[in-house]
Scaffold this motif. Structure first.
Motif, PDB file in Angstrom:
ATOM      1  N   THR A 235       0.816  -1.222   0.000  1.00 13.69           N
ATOM      2  CA  THR A 235       0.000   0.000   0.000  1.00 13.69           C
ATOM      3  C   THR A 235       0.845   1.265   0.000  1.00 13.69           C
ATOM      4  OG1 THR A 235      -0.203  -0.073   2.427  1.00 13.69           O
ATOM      5  CG2 THR A 235      -1.909  -1.184   1.142  1.00 13.69           C
ATOM      6  N   LYS A 236       1.963   1.251   0.722  1.00 17.07           N
ATOM      7  CA  LYS A 236       2.832   2.433   0.743  1.00 17.07           C
ATOM      8  C   LYS A 236       3.578   2.610  -0.574  1.00 17.07           C
ATOM      9  CE  LYS A 236       3.597   2.697   5.740  1.00 17.07           C
ATOM     10  NZ  LYS A 236       4.596   2.604   6.840  1.00 17.07           N
ATOM     11  N   ALA A 237       3.997   1.502  -1.154  1.00 21.64           N
ATOM     12  CA  ALA A 237       4.735   1.577  -2.418  1.00 21.64           C
ATOM     13  C   ALA A 237       3.848   2.092  -3.550  1.00 21.64           C
ATOM     14  CB  ALA A 237       5.310   0.210  -2.782  1.00 21.64           C
ATOM     15  N   LEU A 238       2.568   1.728  -3.503  1.00 22.86           N
ATOM     16  CA  LEU A 238       1.650   2.094  -4.584  1.00 22.86           C
ATOM     17  C   LEU A 238       0.711   3.237  -4.210  1.00 22.86           C
ATOM     18  CD1 LEU A 238       0.634  -1.495  -5.777  1.00 22.86           C
ATOM     19  CD2 LEU A 238       2.375   0.020  -6.755  1.00 22.86           C
ATOM     20  N   ASN A 239       0.793   3.674  -2.944  1.00 19.95           N
ATOM     21  CA  ASN A 239      -0.080   4.737  -2.453  1.00 19.95           C
ATOM     22  C   ASN A 239      -1.549   4.370  -2.650  1.00 19.95           C
ATOM     23  OD1 ASN A 239      -0.695   7.204  -1.225  1.00 19.95           O
ATOM     24  ND2 ASN A 239      -0.712   8.309  -3.185  1.00 19.95           N
ATOM     25  N   ILE A 240      -1.914   3.203  -2.143  1.00 22.84           N
ATOM     26  CA  ILE A 240      -3.280   2.717  -2.253  1.00 22.84           C
ATOM     27  C   ILE A 240      -3.778   2.288  -0.870  1.00 22.84           C
ATOM     28  CG2 ILE A 240      -3.039   1.956  -4.646  1.00 22.84           C
ATOM     29  CD1 ILE A 240      -2.609  -0.892  -3.600  1.00 22.84           C
ATOM     30  N   LYS A 241      -5.069   1.953  -0.797  1.00 22.29           N
ATOM     31  CA  LYS A 241      -5.664   1.479   0.442  1.00 22.29           C
ATOM     32  C   LYS A 241      -5.513  -0.040   0.555  1.00 22.29           C
ATOM     33  CE  LYS A 241      -9.175   5.115   0.571  1.00 22.29           C
ATOM     34  NZ  LYS A 241     -10.638   5.396   0.563  1.00 22.29           N
ATOM     35  N   THR A 242      -5.632  -0.529   1.777  1.00 23.42           N
ATOM     36  CA  THR A 242      -5.546  -1.966   2.021  1.00 23.42           C
ATOM     37  C   THR A 242      -6.547  -2.735   1.163  1.00 23.42           C
ATOM     38  OG1 THR A 242      -4.896  -1.512   4.315  1.00 23.42           O
ATOM     39  CG2 THR A 242      -5.665  -3.734   3.815  1.00 23.42           C
ATOM     40  N   GLU A 243      -7.735  -2.175   1.011  1.00 23.41           N
ATOM     41  CA  GLU A 243      -8.792  -2.839   0.241  1.00 23.41           C
ATOM     42  C   GLU A 243      -8.417  -2.999  -1.231  1.00 23.41           C
ATOM     43  OE1 GLU A 243      -9.202  -0.275   2.253  1.00 23.41           O
ATOM     44  OE2 GLU A 243     -10.282  -1.229   3.925  1.00 23.41           O
TER      45      GLU A 243
END
Length: 285
Positions: A235-243
């Motif tokens: 999630t941090k690498a892609l700047n996304i949410k867990t979902e």
């Protein structure tokens, strides 16, 4: 190297007299009996919920169900030994009775919790601390003679991400396991599974450096378990949410399989089983 890894390995686990073949990679489903695990869809709070979820996992192709009652996410609240046992034992008993062919692992770093869980019907101990948080764990595993998953971690779940540092994370993880394996072998423990501990006491860069060099751990000729499922290294690498981290999970699972992983510990069983099937076909056929 990946091809040799797949074709030459012959791994079985002795689970209470039942030999489990993991020569072909297997999937371990995550079942959290906790109110605060980082991925809320993995949480259950009643025995009925646990049984329904376990049934779905089994139908989707999970070989193992990993039951935990102590959240190990960074900064998680501490849970007493008594509460952990009270959460785990009834669920393990229920799953063991309803699905007697299913292999259950118990996710705990406490020796007493591990022993009571094994007595309740669990088959494997999954210890995030590799004995570091309970000095009775190794002797307990040796006495119970059950497979033991040991993970690399520094510190505790409460402080492990404060400021993790390594001169060379891959070499330090290798040395850590070398010492632990020697100690376990001296106690007569042979069924050992190694978990590099992605996301535990490691920065984003540490995680990817460790994955890049993960094939080093094949030196020990022991099964390797990996757990990337929806973690912050995605999630941090892609700047996304867990979902939204399922696709990233699959990419990392595929990479780990090509480097010799034997067990994928996941929230999303169907997708992981498909990943195993396709990578196995690519390598073997």
């Amino acid at each position: 190297m990946a091809k040799d890894t797949f074709l030459n390995r012959k791994h079985t686990l002795n689970c209470k007299g039942k030999l489990i073949d993991i020569s072909k990679p297997s999937v371990m489903a995550i079942l959290n009996i906790t109110p605060d695990s980082f991925y809320n869809k993995s949480r259950v709070s009643t025995i009925d919920e646990a049984l329904n979820t376990a049934e779905k996992f089994i139908e989707a192709g999970a070989k193992f169900i990993d039951v935990g009652a102590y959240s190990s996410r960074p900064g998680a609240a501490d849970v007493s030994e008594t509460e952990e046992i009270d959460r785990l034992v009834p669920v393990i008993q229920a799953i063991n009775q309803a699905f007697p062919e299913t292999i259950i692992s118990v996710d705990t770093f406490r020796a007493k919790v591990a022993e009571q869980s094994i007595n309740a019907g669990a088959h494997i101990i999954n210890d995030i601390a590799a004995g570091n948080l309970d000095d009775k764990m190794f002797e307990t595993v040796a006495r119970l003679q059950v497979p033991y998953i040991m993970m690399h971690m520094k510190g505790t779940p409460q402080n492990m991400q404060d400021s993790p540092s390594y001169k060379n994370v891959s070499k330090e993880v290798f040395s850590y396991f070398s010492e632990k394996i020697k100690s376990l072998n001296q106690l007569g423990v042979k069924d050992i599974i190694l978990d590099p501990g992605f996301g535990f006491a490691k920065t984003l860069d540490h995680n990817y450096e460790l994955l890049k060099n993960m094939q080093m751990l094949n030196f020990f000729e022991l099964p390797l378990l990996v757990g990337f499922s929806r973690k912050s290294m995605i999630t941090k690498a892609l700047n996304i949410k867990t979902e939204d981290a399922l696709n990233g999970t699959t990419v990392l699972n595929t990479t780990a399989l090509l480097k010799g992983a034997h067990i994928l510990r996941v929230h999303d069983v169907k997708e992981a089983v498909e990943c195993v099937e396709l990578v196995d076909r690519l390598i073997v056929h």
